[in-house]
Write a protein that holds these residues in place. Structure first.
Motif, PDB file in Angstrom:
ATOM      1  N   PHE A 178       0.630  -1.280  -0.002  1.00  0.00           N
ATOM      2  CA  PHE A 178      -0.184  -0.077  -0.008  1.00  0.00           C
ATOM      3  C   PHE A 178       0.650   1.456   0.067  1.00  0.00           C
ATOM      4  CE2 PHE A 178      -2.854  -3.252   1.731  1.00  0.00           C
ATOM      5  CZ  PHE A 178      -4.258  -2.651   1.419  1.00  0.00           C
ATOM      6  N   THR A 179       0.123   2.237  -0.667  1.00  0.00           N
ATOM      7  CA  THR A 179       0.720   3.614  -0.218  1.00  0.00           C
ATOM      8  C   THR A 179      -0.407   4.203   0.153  1.00  0.00           C
ATOM      9  OG1 THR A 179       2.717   3.550  -1.978  1.00  0.00           O
ATOM     10  CG2 THR A 179       1.989   5.697  -1.493  1.00  0.00           C
ATOM     11  N   TRP A 180      -0.307   4.962   1.156  1.00  0.00           N
ATOM     12  CA  TRP A 180      -1.280   5.702   1.795  1.00  0.00           C
ATOM     13  C   TRP A 180      -1.067   7.259   2.025  1.00  0.00           C
ATOM     14  CZ3 TRP A 180      -5.590   2.564   3.616  1.00  0.00           C
ATOM     15  CH2 TRP A 180      -6.495   3.251   4.379  1.00  0.00           C
ATOM     16  N   THR A 181      -1.770   8.198   1.181  1.00  0.00           N
ATOM     17  CA  THR A 181      -1.333   9.533   1.407  1.00  0.00           C
ATOM     18  C   THR A 181      -2.580  10.548   1.662  1.00  0.00           C
ATOM     19  OG1 THR A 181       0.287   9.184  -0.434  1.00  0.00           O
ATOM     20  CG2 THR A 181      -0.266  11.500  -0.099  1.00  0.00           C
ATOM     21  N   THR A 203       1.299  17.351   3.103  1.00  0.00           N
ATOM     22  CA  THR A 203       0.879  15.915   2.271  1.00  0.00           C
ATOM     23  C   THR A 203       1.744  15.151   3.318  1.00  0.00           C
ATOM     24  OG1 THR A 203       0.778  16.747   0.120  1.00  0.00           O
ATOM     25  CG2 THR A 203       1.173  14.249   0.501  1.00  0.00           C
ATOM     26  N   TRP A 204       0.815  13.800   3.804  1.00  0.00           N
ATOM     27  CA  TRP A 204       1.527  12.966   4.580  1.00  0.00           C
ATOM     28  C   TRP A 204       1.399  11.534   4.250  1.00  0.00           C
ATOM     29  CZ3 TRP A 204      -1.879  10.154   8.598  1.00  0.00           C
ATOM     30  CH2 TRP A 204      -1.339   9.442   9.336  1.00  0.00           C
ATOM     31  N   SER A 205       2.322  10.665   3.832  1.00  0.00           N
ATOM     32  CA  SER A 205       2.413   9.425   3.035  1.00  0.00           C
ATOM     33  C   SER A 205       3.124   8.501   3.970  1.00  0.00           C
ATOM     34  CB  SER A 205       2.758   9.831   1.731  1.00  0.00           C
ATOM     35  OG  SER A 205       2.579   8.739   0.811  1.00  0.00           O
ATOM     36  N   ASN A 206       2.572   7.175   3.809  1.00  0.00           N
ATOM     37  CA  ASN A 206       3.240   5.818   4.092  1.00  0.00           C
ATOM     38  C   ASN A 206       3.091   4.958   3.202  1.00  0.00           C
ATOM     39  OD1 ASN A 206       4.280   6.478   6.933  1.00  0.00           O
ATOM     40  ND2 ASN A 206       2.088   6.809   7.779  1.00  0.00           N
ATOM     41  N   SER A 207       4.318   4.337   2.954  1.00  0.00           N
ATOM     42  CA  SER A 207       4.197   3.088   2.169  1.00  0.00           C
ATOM     43  C   SER A 207       4.281   1.925   2.966  1.00  0.00           C
ATOM     44  CB  SER A 207       5.319   3.070   1.315  1.00  0.00           C
ATOM     45  OG  SER A 207       4.736   4.204  -0.070  1.00  0.00           O
ATOM     46  N   PHE A 208       3.586   0.740   3.031  1.00  0.00           N
ATOM     47  CA  PHE A 208       3.711  -0.572   3.625  1.00  0.00           C
ATOM     48  C   PHE A 208       3.072  -1.770   3.283  1.00  0.00           C
ATOM     49  CE2 PHE A 208      -0.463   1.814   4.622  1.00  0.00           C
ATOM     50  CZ  PHE A 208      -1.303   0.720   4.850  1.00  0.00           C
ATOM     51  N   THR A 209       3.436  -2.760   3.698  1.00  0.00           N
ATOM     52  CA  THR A 209       3.201  -4.069   3.190  1.00  0.00           C
ATOM     53  C   THR A 209       2.413  -4.893   4.538  1.00  0.00           C
ATOM     54  OG1 THR A 209       5.186  -4.299   1.670  1.00  0.00           O
ATOM     55  CG2 THR A 209       3.932  -6.289   2.281  1.00  0.00           C
ATOM     56  N   VAL A 210       1.112  -5.231   4.247  1.00  0.00           N
ATOM     57  CA  VAL A 210       0.393  -5.773   5.124  1.00  0.00           C
ATOM     58  C   VAL A 210       1.207  -7.165   5.410  1.00  0.00           C
ATOM     59  CG1 VAL A 210      -1.656  -7.322   5.708  1.00  0.00           C
ATOM     60  CG2 VAL A 210      -1.787  -4.885   4.456  1.00  0.00           C
TER      61      VAL A 210
END
Length: 124
Positions: free
Chosen positions: A44-47, A54-61
């Motif tokens: 995921f990339t969540w922005t 702007t605030w963004s996080n990239s992560f893997t479940v």
């Protein structure tokens, strides 16, 4: 559950109380919030964006990931997908997100002060 999409804030509850509980009492709360989620399988990339921020996080479940708080502090936490909800323990609050009727529902609950902030965003 597919999260991919662009969402505009429809309603929110307890946002100012939540910001105060996490130490951001000077933040403005009257902005049009846009959330964009890009999902590729478990990645995921969540922005989230408001004017001038702007605030963004990239992560893997299923993995522990390097994430960033709303204030810009880095931390590591596992990201879980359980019962169709993404769950992340941020340092000052517990975050959950789910899709209901084509709406993105996000809840953040502070541990110490017990404030729950709920945001509902519609797909645009």
């Amino acid at each position: 559950m597919a999260f991919t999409g662009k969402y505009e804030l429809e309603s929110q509850e307890n946002y100012e109380q939540f910001l105060e509980a996490i130490g951001l009492s000077n933040a403005k709360t009257d902005h049009k919030v846009i959330t964009e989620v890009v999902q590729d399988g478990d990645k995921f990339t969540w922005t989230q964006s408001i004017p001038n921020w702007t605030w963004s996080n990239s992560f893997t479940v299923g993995e522990e990931c390097e994430l960033k708080t709303m204030t810009g502090a880095n931390f590591r936490a596992p990201v879980v997908l359980e019962d169709g909800k993404i769950k992340i323990n941020f340092p000052q609050y517990h975050f959950t997100a789910e899709m209901k009727d084509d709406k993105l529902i996000m809840d953040c609950t502070t541990g110490e002060k017990g404030v729950t902030f709920k945001r509902v965003s519609k797909r645009i």
